[in-house]
Design a protein around this motif. Structure first.
Motif, mmCIF file in Angstrom:
data_model
loop_
_atom_site.group_PDB
_atom_site.id
_atom_site.type_symbol
_atom_site.label_atom_id
_atom_site.label_comp_id
_atom_site.label_asym_id
_atom_site.label_seq_id
_atom_site.Cartn_x
_atom_site.Cartn_y
_atom_site.Cartn_z
ATOM 1 N N UNK B 221 0.842 -1.195 0.000
ATOM 2 C CA UNK B 221 0.000 0.000 0.000
ATOM 3 C C UNK B 221 0.881 1.251 0.000
ATOM 4 N N UNK B 223 3.853 1.579 -1.149
ATOM 5 C CA UNK B 223 4.460 1.725 -2.471
ATOM 6 C C UNK B 223 3.463 2.362 -3.433
ATOM 7 N N UNK B 224 2.225 1.905 -3.361
ATOM 8 C CA UNK B 224 1.208 2.431 -4.273
ATOM 9 C C UNK B 224 0.591 3.724 -3.760
ATOM 10 N N UNK B 225 1.198 4.287 -2.729
ATOM 11 C CA UNK B 225 0.763 5.603 -2.275
ATOM 12 C C UNK B 225 1.844 6.615 -2.629
ATOM 13 N N UNK B 226 2.869 6.138 -3.306
ATOM 14 C CA UNK B 226 3.919 7.042 -3.722
ATOM 15 C C UNK B 226 5.031 7.211 -2.707
ATOM 16 N N UNK B 227 5.057 6.346 -1.698
ATOM 17 C CA UNK B 227 6.161 6.408 -0.749
ATOM 18 C C UNK B 227 7.364 5.706 -1.377
#
Ligand SMILES: Nc1ncnc2c1ncn2[C@@H]1O[C@H](COP(=O)(O)OP(=O)(O)OP(=O)(O)O)[C@@H](O)[C@H]1O
Ligand SMILES: [Mg+2]
Lengths: 503, 347
Positions: B221, B223-227
């Motif tokens: 999650x 990673x797919x939040x742009x972290x």
């Protein structure tokens, strides 16, 4: 159906979570050979009632009888022993394992008492996959299959355990129409075999088609149980919501505007090829197509989650072709994932933390960050999307499925995107909540932003989009504008036929 | 669905979350009290200034290690097993650099740790190797490296030089000394206080802390939040290596000698303290305040055990290991049980 007798009867069932009475004195029964639909708004307690049946809680009250014998269902093992199988709303396959291992978990075929019998495993898993119409190999890894395939595998897994009572919690949320029809054939066959089936869905047309009886829950209480032939869709909606819901898709006045987003000849080989389109400010572009047509793959590549092998993405004339998702977010293009459980929400964190998680990188110019500064933003989003319960400190996992979906939308709205790519934005969302989400999407478009909408829900796709682009086998084969757009046209075009397909 | 009004639900859910955190922090401090009390009962030596001072210094050394390790555990990468190796090599390198001056010695010691941390971070964070396997390999490589570089020899700082004396004195420096040395604040305790405050601020009030929590709670999650998850994880390992290097230098100063076995046991004690302090191996949960409690508990346990005598025979060393092992198992078990009970675990 009734000549076979009651397979299941639940009497005065209640279940309390800290702060919530999720199920409140509900009576619910299913005959053998009956499909009993369970409907209600998000958070009405449908999943909780069925999780009780699946043995997920050891602190419910009330009596459960199976074949007229009172039973205690305090552990999942006990529920399984009574032949109860549940297909959960949130998919629960173990990602690193193969399909066969998932399907036959706990009873893998053996040779000589201890060695895994790979051949038998292969054959048996293959048989169950075929039952649900999947042409997949048992050795395939769960990570490599798509959402709709996962949902079918989940169904196969339940069937493989030879249930007497089968509970399906929104089994069709990721399925296309054809797949739904195939599922219904399976359900009808199981019904003839005398299974008791509970069917939870927000799609009333499905309920009216497949169910024999329907029970409506509201706020944890049972409102009514009816024979399906005695009720209509609008009556069901009124029973669910307590009022009538009107004007599902409001007309939007689309003003012609400048082209803002332009995608030029985008390809990711093996997934989609040479897709180009333009999107005006304030426009909602629907993407239609069968499952597996490359819609999600296109979306993920456009915003850099997956590689874009060729092509360019331009926003307001500026090249924003992203190398990774971070760049895309920074440029204002965000993607709402179709898989809220493993890719969308951090379930162990609070709603507020989840909503704000998408803006951490932006707020961090000084390196310092405080969730407090985002508090009013969270309050506003929770309020406008009507997330229930309206408590930002709630852990995301304790929200009902539909409310989790709203929280996920809130998370991406918090970034104030220029381009919002939505992949199944109303999965598992009830009728009234759908209206709320649609209004939020329309409001974003009215503010001059671009929206790319992927949805298997045809009424939604047709009702909300200004234009629908059709993908088939990874290629853009045509487009339908709003005036001439209908569910039939989209369906026909998605199958590669009809007037809207450009050769 | 509820007979409670909305604000009621608000308050109750919030209270439940808070309560859970409070209990895990209070729980460990209750254990600290208990150990303290039993220390007083078991041995008259326990409540002496001398013993308490040495306990405080031991607490600090372990605490410094834990302040870094906490970042690794919080990121759901369990543990950095290369801690003992980093401690030993940093200490040895620091001594080797003493001829170039005291400041150079410290710099080289810290740089050694940072370099190892960077390698750990790159391999675990960017190449996604299993953290336990990799750091286990790393610690064995480091031990081999020290033996090879220094032979069987032990390396001593040269007491004839000023730098050497400064190095040896490092562990014993007092920041404050009052009432003729009866009340003292050792440098090392001060260091821990500063590090703890810094770690707390980073975890609670910085963008990095927020990203670390999201990464620890749900990697995909995040990673797919742009972290930038890779960098977040890599940084955690670098921080862990830095604090280990610092602790290694201090421990070497205390031991007056560098050897490959320095730092041995710190890996297990540190992870026990971190988990005991409420930082779950499942990632994204717990707090620095809790970890400090865990550190004090583990150090007190060691101290009390070393005071227990049976027939003139100090049972400490043996019992210590066994009891530490048991504590670890019980704590981890209790943790998962409690999380499941309160429905806080989605697994
Ligand atoms: N673990 C939990 N802790 C606290 N409250 C919970 C928990 N699980 C569910 N709830 C609450 O119980 C209520 C009923 O939730 P449930 O998941 O049964 O709804 P649902 O009818 O399945 O909704 P949906 O259609 O959105 O899936 C909701 O208010 C929800 O917030
Ligand atoms: Mg549900």
């Amino acid at each position: 159906m009734s000549e076979l007798g009651l397979a299941l009867s639940m009497e005065q069932i209640s279940k309390r979570f800290p702060g919530t009475l999720a199920v409140d004195g509900v009576d619910f029964s299913v005959y053998a050979g009956e499909v009993h639909a369970l409907i209600g708004e998000n958070g009405a307690g449908k999943s909780t009632l069925m999780k009780i049946l699946a043995g997920s809680f050891n602190d419910y009250s009330g009596t459960i009888r199976i074949n007229d014998r009172p039973v205690d269902l305090h552990t999942p093992a006990a529920a399984k022993a009574y032949g109860i199988q549940m297909i959960h709303q949130e998919l629960s396959l173990a990602p690193p394992l193969s399909l066969a291992e998932n399907l036959l978990a706990g009873r893998l075929p053996r040779k000589w008492g201890f060695v895994l019998d790979r051949k038998a495993m292969h054959a048996e898993s293959r048989r169950w996959l075929e039952r649900v119409g999947l042409d997949l190999d048992g050795d395939t890894i769960v990570e490599d299959i798509s959402q709709h395939e996962a949902q079918l595998v989940e169904i196969a897994k339940a069937l493989a355990n030879h249930p007497c009572i089968l509970v399906m919690d929104e089994p069709t949320s990721a399925l296309s129409r054809q797949e739904v029809q195939r599922l219904f054939e399976i359900i009808r066959r199981l019904r003839r075999q005398g299974l008791a089936i509970v069917y939870i869905s927000h799609h009333l047309d499905e309920v009216l088609e497949i169910a024999d009886r329907v029970t409506v829950l509201r706020d944890g209480r049972k409102v009514a149980t009816h024979e399906i032939r005695d009720v209509s869709a609008s009556q069901l909606v009124e029973l669910m919501v307590g009022r009538s819901v009107s004007a599902l898709y409001a007309e939007r006045s689309t003003r012609p505007a400048e082209v803002r987003l332009e995608v030029r000849r985008a390809s990711r080989y093996g997934f989609f090829h040479d897709v180009s389109f333009k999107l005006r400010g304030g426009e909602i572009l629907g993407v239609g197509g069968l499952s597996g047509s490359g819609r999600s793959e296109l979306a993920r590549s456009l915003c850099g989650i997956d590689p874009l092998e060729e092509g360019a993405v331009l926003l307001d004339g500026r090249d924003i072709t992203p190398a990774d998702y971070r760049q895309s977010i920074a440029a204002g293009m965000v993607y709402l994932s179709e898989d809220r459980k493993s890719q969308g929400l951090a379930l162990r964190m609070s709603v507020a933390e989840n909503v704000l998680s998408s803006v951490i990188p932006r707020q961090s110019r000084t390196g310092f960050y405080s969730a407090r500064s985002g508090r009013s933003l969270v309050r506003a989003l929770v309020g406008s999307l009507e997330i229930h319960p309206a408590d930002p400190a709630r852990m995301a996992s304790t929200l009902s499925g539909g409310n989790q979906q709203k929280a996920l939308l809130a998370k991406w709205l918090a970034t104030k995107p220029e381009v919002l790519i939505l992949d199944e934005p109303t999965r598992g969302v009830d009728v009234a909540a759908k209206v709320v989400i649609h209004q939020a999407i329309a409001a974003l478009a009215d503010a001059g932003k671009c929206v790319l909408l992927i949805s298997s829900d045809l009424p939604e796709l047709v009702g909300l989009s200004d234009r629908v682009m059709i993908l088939r086998q990874g290629k853009r084969i045509g487009q339908i504008d709003r005036e001439r757009c209908s569910e039939a046209a989209v369906l026909l075009a998605a199958n590669g036929e009809g007037e809207f397909v450009q050769s | 669905m509820s007979e409670l009004s909305a604000p009621d639900i608000d308050a109750r859910a919030q209270r439940k979350n808070r309560l859970f955190e409070l209990v895990s922090v209070l729980g460990v401090w209750a254990l600290v009290m208990l150990l303290f009390a039993s220390g007083c009962v078991i041995s008259p030596k326990f409540l002496t200034a001398r013993n308490l001072m040495s306990a405080a210094q031991a607490v600090s050394l372990l605490g410094i290690v834990c302040m870094g390790l906490a970042f690794v555990t919080y990121s759901r990468h369990y543990v950095d097993l290369s801690i003992p190796g980093i401690m030993a090599l940093s200490g040895a390198m620091a001594i080797s650099a003493l001829p170039y001056g005291f400041a150079a010695s410290l710099a080289v010691g810290m740089a050694t740790g940072l370099a190892i941390g960077l390698v750990n971070g790159l391999v675990v964070g960017y190449l996604r190797l299993n953290p336990i396997i990799w750091t286990l390999a790393m610690v064995s490589v480091l031990a081999g490296l020290i033996r090879w570089a220094y032979g069987g020899l032990q390396v001593y700082p040269d007491e004839a030089t000023a730098a050497g004396r400064a190095f040896l004195n490092l562990y014993h420096v007092k920041l404050v000394s009052l009432a003729d040395g009866r009340i003292e604040l050792p440098l090392i305790v001060g260091l821990l206080a500063v590090l703890a405050a810094a770690a707390h601020v980073v975890m609670r009030w910085t963008s990095y802390g927020a990203q670390l929590k999201l990464t620890g709670s749900a990697y995909e999650v995040a990673r797919l939040t742009g972290v930038n998850v890779r960098r977040v994880v890599a940084t955690a390992f670098v921080v862990s290596a830095a604090t280990s290097a610092l602790a290694g230098i201090l421990l070497t100063s205390f031991n007056k000698v560098a050897a490959f076995y320095i730092g041995r046991g710190y890996d297990f004690e540190a992870i026990t303290a971190v988990v005991l302090g409420g930082m779950a191996l499942a990632g994204g949960r717990g707090s620095i305040a809790g970890v400090i409690g865990g550190v004090v508990a583990v150090a007190l346990l060691n101290n009390v055990l070393s005071l227990v005598k049976v027939d003139d025979f100090v049972i400490g060393e043996f019992a210590k290991r066994v009891i530490q092992g048991c504590v670890f198992i019980v704590v981890v078990g209790l943790h998962s049980w409690a999380l499941r009970r309160t429905g806080m675990d989605d697994a």
